[in-house]
Design a protein around this motif. Structure first.
Motif, PDB file in Angstrom:
ATOM      1  N   SER A 297      52.754  50.439  47.703  1.00 13.57           N
ATOM      2  CA  SER A 297      51.827  49.773  46.561  1.00 13.57           C
ATOM      3  C   SER A 297      52.552  49.284  45.360  1.00 13.57           C
ATOM      4  O   SER A 297      52.200  48.797  44.371  1.00 13.57           O
ATOM      5  CB  SER A 297      50.868  50.635  46.154  1.00 13.57           C
ATOM      6  OG  SER A 297      51.195  51.685  45.637  1.00 13.57           O
ATOM      7  N   GLY A 298      53.902  49.959  45.297  1.00  7.52           N
ATOM      8  CA  GLY A 298      54.940  49.737  44.089  1.00  7.52           C
ATOM      9  C   GLY A 298      55.002  50.871  43.221  1.00  7.52           C
ATOM     10  O   GLY A 298      55.299  50.679  42.073  1.00  7.52           O
ATOM     11  N   ILE A 299      54.622  51.968  43.551  1.00 10.12           N
ATOM     12  CA  ILE A 299      54.747  53.144  42.767  1.00 10.12           C
ATOM     13  C   ILE A 299      55.982  53.962  43.521  1.00 10.12           C
ATOM     14  O   ILE A 299      56.056  54.456  44.496  1.00 10.12           O
ATOM     15  CB  ILE A 299      53.552  54.034  42.786  1.00 10.12           C
ATOM     16  CG1 ILE A 299      52.509  53.334  41.945  1.00 10.12           C
ATOM     17  CG2 ILE A 299      54.198  55.255  42.213  1.00 10.12           C
ATOM     18  CD1 ILE A 299      51.215  53.929  42.175  1.00 10.12           C
ATOM     19  N   VAL A 300      56.964  54.445  42.784  1.00  4.67           N
ATOM     20  CA  VAL A 300      58.089  55.215  43.189  1.00  4.67           C
ATOM     21  C   VAL A 300      58.256  56.578  42.417  1.00  4.67           C
ATOM     22  O   VAL A 300      57.916  56.195  40.922  1.00  4.67           O
ATOM     23  CB  VAL A 300      59.479  54.468  43.485  1.00  4.67           C
ATOM     24  CG1 VAL A 300      59.110  53.543  44.502  1.00  4.67           C
ATOM     25  CG2 VAL A 300      59.800  53.884  42.075  1.00  4.67           C
ATOM     26  N   ARG A 301      58.913  57.665  42.695  1.00  4.22           N
ATOM     27  CA  ARG A 301      59.282  58.606  41.717  1.00  4.22           C
ATOM     28  C   ARG A 301      60.512  59.338  41.906  1.00  4.22           C
ATOM     29  O   ARG A 301      61.230  59.156  43.073  1.00  4.22           O
ATOM     30  CB  ARG A 301      57.923  59.478  41.864  1.00  4.22           C
ATOM     31  CG  ARG A 301      57.902  60.290  43.321  1.00  4.22           C
ATOM     32  CD  ARG A 301      57.057  61.528  43.225  1.00  4.22           C
ATOM     33  NE  ARG A 301      57.388  62.520  42.457  1.00  4.22           N
ATOM     34  CZ  ARG A 301      56.731  63.880  42.239  1.00  4.22           C
ATOM     35  NH1 ARG A 301      55.643  63.952  42.976  1.00  4.22           N
ATOM     36  NH2 ARG A 301      57.135  64.642  41.484  1.00  4.22           N
ATOM     37  N   THR A 302      60.886  60.208  41.054  1.00  4.52           N
ATOM     38  CA  THR A 302      62.015  60.956  41.225  1.00  4.52           C
ATOM     39  C   THR A 302      61.383  62.280  41.065  1.00  4.52           C
ATOM     40  O   THR A 302      60.115  62.523  40.781  1.00  4.52           O
ATOM     41  CB  THR A 302      63.086  60.694  40.295  1.00  4.52           C
ATOM     42  OG1 THR A 302      62.686  60.909  38.896  1.00  4.52           O
ATOM     43  CG2 THR A 302      63.745  59.345  40.238  1.00  4.52           C
ATOM     44  N   ALA A 382      68.620  54.354  40.321  1.00  4.17           N
ATOM     45  CA  ALA A 382      68.862  53.110  41.071  1.00  4.17           C
ATOM     46  C   ALA A 382      68.242  52.846  42.438  1.00  4.17           C
ATOM     47  O   ALA A 382      67.784  52.139  42.847  1.00  4.17           O
ATOM     48  CB  ALA A 382      70.360  52.890  41.271  1.00  4.17           C
ATOM     49  N   ARG A 383      68.112  54.213  42.976  1.00  2.00           N
ATOM     50  CA  ARG A 383      67.206  54.116  44.428  1.00  2.00           C
ATOM     51  C   ARG A 383      65.983  53.862  44.047  1.00  2.00           C
ATOM     52  O   ARG A 383      65.410  53.360  45.087  1.00  2.00           O
ATOM     53  CB  ARG A 383      67.565  55.640  45.160  1.00  2.00           C
ATOM     54  CG  ARG A 383      67.111  55.799  46.293  1.00  2.00           C
ATOM     55  CD  ARG A 383      67.454  56.997  46.899  1.00  2.00           C
ATOM     56  NE  ARG A 383      66.837  58.281  46.352  1.00  2.00           N
ATOM     57  CZ  ARG A 383      67.139  59.357  46.597  1.00  2.00           C
ATOM     58  NH1 ARG A 383      67.914  59.618  47.799  1.00  2.00           N
ATOM     59  NH2 ARG A 383      66.761  60.582  46.020  1.00  2.00           N
ATOM     60  N   THR A 384      65.187  54.265  43.124  1.00  2.00           N
ATOM     61  CA  THR A 384      63.780  53.814  42.781  1.00  2.00           C
ATOM     62  C   THR A 384      63.472  52.372  42.804  1.00  2.00           C
ATOM     63  O   THR A 384      62.524  52.009  42.996  1.00  2.00           O
ATOM     64  CB  THR A 384      63.205  54.439  41.626  1.00  2.00           C
ATOM     65  OG1 THR A 384      63.989  54.032  40.244  1.00  2.00           O
ATOM     66  CG2 THR A 384      63.457  56.111  41.447  1.00  2.00           C
ATOM     67  N   LEU A 385      64.813  51.759  42.417  1.00  2.00           N
ATOM     68  CA  LEU A 385      64.588  50.086  41.862  1.00  2.00           C
ATOM     69  C   LEU A 385      64.687  49.206  43.342  1.00  2.00           C
ATOM     70  O   LEU A 385      64.440  48.129  43.410  1.00  2.00           O
ATOM     71  CB  LEU A 385      65.555  49.800  41.006  1.00  2.00           C
ATOM     72  CG  LEU A 385      65.482  50.234  39.696  1.00  2.00           C
ATOM     73  CD1 LEU A 385      66.849  50.039  38.836  1.00  2.00           C
ATOM     74  CD2 LEU A 385      64.247  49.808  38.660  1.00  2.00           C
ATOM     75  N   MET A 386      64.998  50.147  44.485  1.00  3.42           N
ATOM     76  CA  MET A 386      65.231  49.363  45.789  1.00  3.42           C
ATOM     77  C   MET A 386      64.101  48.806  46.178  1.00  3.42           C
ATOM     78  O   MET A 386      64.176  47.714  46.938  1.00  3.42           O
ATOM     79  CB  MET A 386      65.943  50.393  46.600  1.00  3.42           C
ATOM     80  CG  MET A 386      67.521  50.843  46.400  1.00  3.42           C
ATOM     81  SD  MET A 386      68.675  49.099  46.539  1.00  3.42           S
ATOM     82  CE  MET A 386      68.412  48.861  48.420  1.00  3.42           C
ATOM     83  N   SER A 387      62.920  49.233  46.040  1.00  3.50           N
ATOM     84  CA  SER A 387      61.616  48.865  46.577  1.00  3.50           C
ATOM     85  C   SER A 387      60.694  48.063  45.653  1.00  3.50           C
ATOM     86  O   SER A 387      59.693  47.546  45.873  1.00  3.50           O
ATOM     87  CB  SER A 387      60.590  49.820  46.951  1.00  3.50           C
ATOM     88  OG  SER A 387      60.523  50.960  45.887  1.00  3.50           O
TER      89      SER A 387
END
Length: 472
Positions: A297-302, A382-387
């Motif tokens: 849906s466009g939500i990522v987290r650390t 950087a990994r959060t930006l991959m999607s």
């Protein structure tokens, strides 16, 4: 009836997201294919150029002035002779070591001296032969016939190189044209399929645009999360606007991470609603989502601790951020099919671009082990930006960083918001970071709202001061 409706929504959602993944891949692939073809063609041209130089070298030497030509030939033949003596000299040293143990050092030294003298005499004889064969005291003139032959051969090699370059460029353009035509035809059908699924989801919007708020991307309403009677989150409500950096603060145990877990459906809330404007502009109820579908849906987290795989390279760690978006099947993974290779190239190029933008591309082939903590934090971002997310949730991003690294992180968060068009939602104990980077700050304590407003308003709020400082 509700279960059937929810099942239908999940089915439509998966169909839309799968279609959208194909569309995104089809749009990115031509540029990646262009880069791959250019790299392949450059390699072929370099190989031809090196072969040509090898063919031209004898002619180039013959075209030199006589004294220079003799010096070059002497040097080359003597170097070849020295190479031929490397193994015999090494064998002498090995025999010497064996004889030291067997016959003593004095006898072994005599043996080595005798063997080396023969080799040295042979080299001296070779030098004398070359001095006679290629004398240094000759008239330093160029042979016109040799020079003409070299110029002719050089022109032929340059013509071959130019012809191959033109041929490869034509093939590259033709291949790209066919790829784009094929993908454009596919994209027309995919876009129609995507629009149909997206419109169906839009018709099922849980609340109206006006009720949600036209500028909002996330709306938390009366959120409750109880654990055996403990109210970790107690009737909490707030809105996050698109494009802002929103901070959630509070003392330890205030329920900040629990709020994150409820939004991303790691926890299913005891009560309340979480509404979100997804990557396609639809307002959805995240309570209806599975945890594994939230990222689409466009939500990522650390997380509070760095969650990297230490036996993989930095680049491969970034690729973990798009594992949910691979279209390749398990069979493709086992057989390493062309479909999988194309996807890998697209995602790798995306990862390299992100690493370059965040200034850590130099580490892409290194494992995380041993790298500075500040670099590892950037890798997680950087990994959060991959999607290609719209909302990034950061759980204490400055934890463990020194002042210089925290200042650098502040700039990175702004870069992510501005350059990648993301909204940032962060929990942080470092008040300097929160006050410097956030547009809006929400303070909570024991799961309840204390205050919400600008950083200046939060700093001066008496309830916040009491929660942090214990003053009345």
């Amino acid at each position: 009836m509700a279960l059937r409706t929810n099942h239908a929504m999940q089915s439509t959602l998966k169909k839309r997201d799968k279609t959208y993944s194909e569309l995104v891949f089809n749009r990115e692939f031509p540029a990646v294919q262009d880069a791959l073809l250019t790299r392949k063609n450059t390699k072929r041209l370099k190989q031809l150029e090196l072969k040509g130089k090898k063919r031209l070298l004898p002619l180039e030497i013959e075209a030199l002035p006589a004294a220079e030509r003799n010096a070059v030939k002497t040097e080359r033949e003597l170097a070849a002779f020295d190479d031929s003596q490397n193994l015999p000299r090494r064998a002498v040293e090995q025999d010497y070591l064996r004889k030291v143990k067997k016959s003593g050092e004095e006898a072994a030294e005599q043996f080595r001296a005798g063997k080396l003298k023969k080799l040295d005499d042979a080299r001296a004889a070779k030098v004398a032969e070359l001095e006679k064969k290629y004398p240094a005291n000759v008239e330093n003139k160029v042979d016109p016939a040799a020079a003409a032959q070299y110029e002719k051969a050089l022109a032929e090699e340059e013509a071959k190189l130019s012809a191959l370059s033109a041929k490869l460029e034509g093939q590259r353009k033709e291949k790209l044209k066919k790829t784009e035509e094929k993908l454009n035809a596919k994209n027309v059908k995919l876009q129609a399929r995507f629009d149909a699924a997206n419109n169906a989801l839009h018709a099922r919007s849980p609340i109206s645009e006006e009720d949600f708020g036209r500028d909002n991307i996330l709306s938390v309403r009366n959120l409750k999360m109880y654990f055996s009677g403990i109210k970790a989150v107690d009737d909490l409500s707030f809105d996050i606007k698109q494009g802002e950096i929103f901070g959630l603060i509070g003392p330890n145990g205030a329920g900040k991470t629990t709020v994150f877990n409820c939004i991303t459906q790691f926890y299913h809330p005891t009560g309340g609603d979480v509404y979100y404007r997804d990557s396609h502009g639809n307002i959805v109820a995240l309570n209806d989502y599975k945890t594994t579908d939230v990222i689409k849906s466009g939500i990522v987290r650390t997380f509070q601790n760095i969650e990297l795989v230490y036996w993989l390279s930095i680049l491969d760690n970034l690729l973990l951020g798009v594992h949910a978006f691979y279209r390749s099947t398990l069979a493709d993974q086992f057989l390493h099919t062309p479909k999988l290779k194309r996807e890998d190239e697209v995602f790798r190029q995306r990862a390299i671009s992100i690493l370059e933008r965040l200034g850590i591309a130099a580490y892409k082939d290194m494992p995380p082990m041993g790298l500075p903590y500040g670099v590892l934090k950037k890798v997680e971002l950087a990994r959060t930006l991959m999607s290609n997310p719209r909302l990034i949730i950061l759980d204490e991003p400055a934890a463990g960083l020194n002042d210089a690294e925290t200042e650098d992180l502040t700039e990175i968060i702004r870069v992510i918001r501005d350059d990648f068009n993301c909204t940032i939602f962060l929990v942080e104990h470092d008040m300097n970071l929160v006050m410097n980077v956030c547009d809006t700050v929400c303070a909570i304590s024991f799961g309840k709202m204390l205050a919400i407003g600008t950083p200046e308003e939060i700093q001066s709020d008496p309830l916040v001061q009491e929660a942090y400082l214990g003053t009345e």
